[in-house]
Design an enzyme around this catalytic site. Structure first.
Site, PDB file in Angstrom:
ATOM      1  N   ASN A 226      42.486 -22.690  11.078  1.00 15.17           N
ATOM      2  CA  ASN A 226      42.095 -22.597   9.672  1.00 15.17           C
ATOM      3  C   ASN A 226      42.365 -23.907   8.932  1.00 15.17           C
ATOM      4  O   ASN A 226      43.404 -24.533   9.149  1.00 15.17           O
ATOM      5  CB  ASN A 226      42.876 -21.476   8.982  1.00 15.17           C
TER       6      ASN A 226
ATOM      7  N   ARG B 278      46.991 -38.324 -22.414  1.00 16.82           N
ATOM      8  CA  ARG B 278      48.316 -38.923 -22.453  1.00 16.82           C
ATOM      9  C   ARG B 278      48.428 -39.992 -23.528  1.00 16.82           C
ATOM     10  O   ARG B 278      49.464 -40.129 -24.183  1.00 16.82           O
ATOM     11  CB  ARG B 278      48.672 -39.527 -21.100  1.00 16.82           C
TER      12      ARG B 278
ATOM     13  N   SER C  30      46.851 -18.184  12.871  1.00 15.94           N
ATOM     14  CA  SER C  30      46.626 -16.834  12.374  1.00 15.94           C
ATOM     15  C   SER C  30      47.702 -15.917  12.927  1.00 15.94           C
ATOM     16  O   SER C  30      48.210 -16.130  14.024  1.00 15.94           O
ATOM     17  CB  SER C  30      45.245 -16.338  12.804  1.00 15.94           C
TER      18      SER C  30
ATOM     19  N   ARG D  83      52.424 -19.994 -39.736  1.00 11.47           N
ATOM     20  CA  ARG D  83      53.218 -19.699 -38.544  1.00 11.47           C
ATOM     21  C   ARG D  83      52.609 -18.469 -37.884  1.00 11.47           C
ATOM     22  O   ARG D  83      52.443 -17.437 -38.534  1.00 11.47           O
ATOM     23  CB  ARG D  83      54.674 -19.424 -38.908  1.00 11.47           C
TER      24      ARG D  83
ATOM     25  N   LYS E  57      42.407 -19.303  16.172  1.00  9.41           N
ATOM     26  CA  LYS E  57      42.042 -19.797  14.853  1.00  9.41           C
ATOM     27  C   LYS E  57      42.603 -21.195  14.592  1.00  9.41           C
ATOM     28  O   LYS E  57      43.718 -21.530  14.977  1.00  9.41           O
ATOM     29  CB  LYS E  57      42.550 -18.845  13.756  1.00  9.41           C
TER      30      LYS E  57
END
Length: 454
Positions: free
Chosen positions: A283, A183, A275, A314, A281
């Site tokens: 997760n 930056r 799930s 170019r 489940k």
């Protein structure tokens, strides 16, 4: 049929970066270049100030049909040309002659790419900063939470979860460092005209270039970079590095959350982590989506790097090949960081499970410490390799609970180490080395510099 977002955007384009790289953001960035060019030209005496005022008034993306610009882009091979035509047609007749003066389409799009990147990086840095703060907090909280180290997916000598997290923090901080260099130094205006000479502006080329850079808050390059693409390569590298840092953390979380380990889990709002078929489940869905978003980066980085060979003054195709992968790389990296922030906010740690997993081997993970202790106790009578072999032989015969007994019963080991000393050597909290110091260094390093990342 139309909708307000893509089918996969909620998953792979999460967070504020996505808005920074949308089509409207690109069009606005191109128009920002045209407005800056007009004002810089007026300041250099190239065009009347009244023309710059009129041009700037029409440099707002909402005045233009983005879909129509995209359709018209096929005629000359880029969307800058149609946009310049629309802008020229929309200003007062006396200002029309001064729109886009001295510039070429690549100047517009390359500078727009720098602006889009700069604006996206603001949101990306904020997300990484938030992740780093959370990681520093976690590292301190779990500086003493003992955990099995793992090497080649096998248990290794103990660490602490705090050290694991400190390692994650290091990757995030390194990504922030790279982004800040980018930056501050490498996001530059592109302005060279047809072949990089700015011949259309006579002796006014450099003053106009300098004025554009000042107005847009971008760096002023030494010379046009229309076929020297190191800046694009560095953007790709920085974003790839950030995605890699996220991927490392997300992968560790998903592994530690496996049923067989169960050392961490995500606690999200009701319904998260479920799930479609398995009611049981839980997760670690945010970590999964962070990993999925980050996994887009390597291919996109490779595409940008492979497009770096721009022939002559170019490029025929290489320049065009950059637009979509750059946009997607910014978007996917932003999504990865967004999901990582969510995963870290949801993350819950189970120290008891960590300790249980560590002790499941019956002390095998401390074999190295026993060998080192034997060498020290023998005072030269037993060498390091011999000690390692003796301890390894006991480990091969050991069951879940009898390693200490086997070590004590060994003729050589038992001669120098009594059962009490062996028990001490098999205590995981006694073999953490510089763990606490490393965690403290990582956290202090972040906190001492974090104010500069805001």
């Amino acid at each position: 049929m139309s909708d307000t977002g893509g089918l996969f955007d909620g998953v792979l384009a999460a967070g504020p970066v996505a808005e920074s790289v949308c089509d409207g953001a690109w069009v606005q960035a191109m128009l920002d270049f045209e407005a800056a060019l007009a004002w810089a030209s007026a300041a250099a005496g190239v065009i009347p100030e009244a023309a710059a005022v009129d041009i700037e008034k029409r440099c707002r993306a909402e005045y233009y049909d983005i879909a129509a610009l995209g359709a018209a882009a096929v005629r000359i091979g880029n969307p800058a040309g149609p946009l310049v035509r629309e802008l020229t047609a929309s200003v007062a007749p006396e200002a029309a002659a001064y729109v886009h003066l001295g510039a070429t389409s690549q100047d517009v799009l390359d500078t727009a790419a720098m602006l889009v990147t700069a604006r996206a990086l603001i949101a990306l840095r904020a997300g990484l900063h938030a992740c780093a703060d959370r990681l520093a907090q976690l590292a301190e909280e779990h500086a003493g939470t003992v955990q099995a180290g793992r090497s080649l997916l096998q248990q290794a000598p103990p660490v602490t979860f705090g050290l694991t997290v400190a390692g994650w923090l290091g990757g995030v901080v390194a990504a922030l460092d790279r982004i800040d260099v980018l930056r501050g130094e490498r996001l530059a205006v592109q302005f060279g005209g047809a072949v990089g000479t700015l011949a259309a502006l006579g002796d006014n080329g450099i003053p106009v270039l300098r004025g554009i850079a000042f107005r847009l808050g971008l760096a002023e390059p030494v010379l046009p970079w229309h076929t020297e693409r190191s800046r694009i390569a560095e953007i790709a590298g920085a974003l790839g590095q950030a995605s890699g840092a996220v991927a490392k953390i997300a992968r560790d979380i998903t592994l530690l959350a496996q049923t067989e380990l169960g050392e961490v889990f995500e606690q999200g709002p009701p319904g998260s982590g479920g799930s479609s078929t398995m009611p049981h489940k839980r997760n670690p869905v945010a970590a999964v989506l962070a990993a999925g978003s980050a996994a887009q980066a390597p291919g996109l980085v490779a595409t940008l790097l492979s497009a770096a060979a721009h022939e002559h003054q170019r490029a025929a195709g290489s320049w065009h090949a950059e637009w979509r992968p750059l946009t997607e790389l910014l978007r996917s990296t932003g999504s990865a960081v967004e999901w990582l922030c969510i995963a870290l906010d949801r993350l819950r740690v189970d120290p008891a499970r960590m300790r249980a997993n560590l002790e499941a081997s019956g002390g095998l993970l401390l074999a190295e410490q026993v060998a080192i202790g034997l060498v020290a106790a023998a005072q030269g009578a037993v060498g390091r390799q011999e000690a390692t072999d003796l301890v390894a032989a006991c480990c091969l015969r050991a069951g879940p609970d009898d390693l200490a007994e086997l070590l004590a019963a060994d003729e050589v080991i038992g001669k120098y180490l009594d059962r009490s000393r062996i028990d001490e050597l098999l205590d995981p909290t006694g073999y953490l080395g510089s763990t606490a110091a490393f965690i403290q260094r990582a956290v202090q390093d972040w906190r001492s510099r974090s104010a500069g990342y805001r």
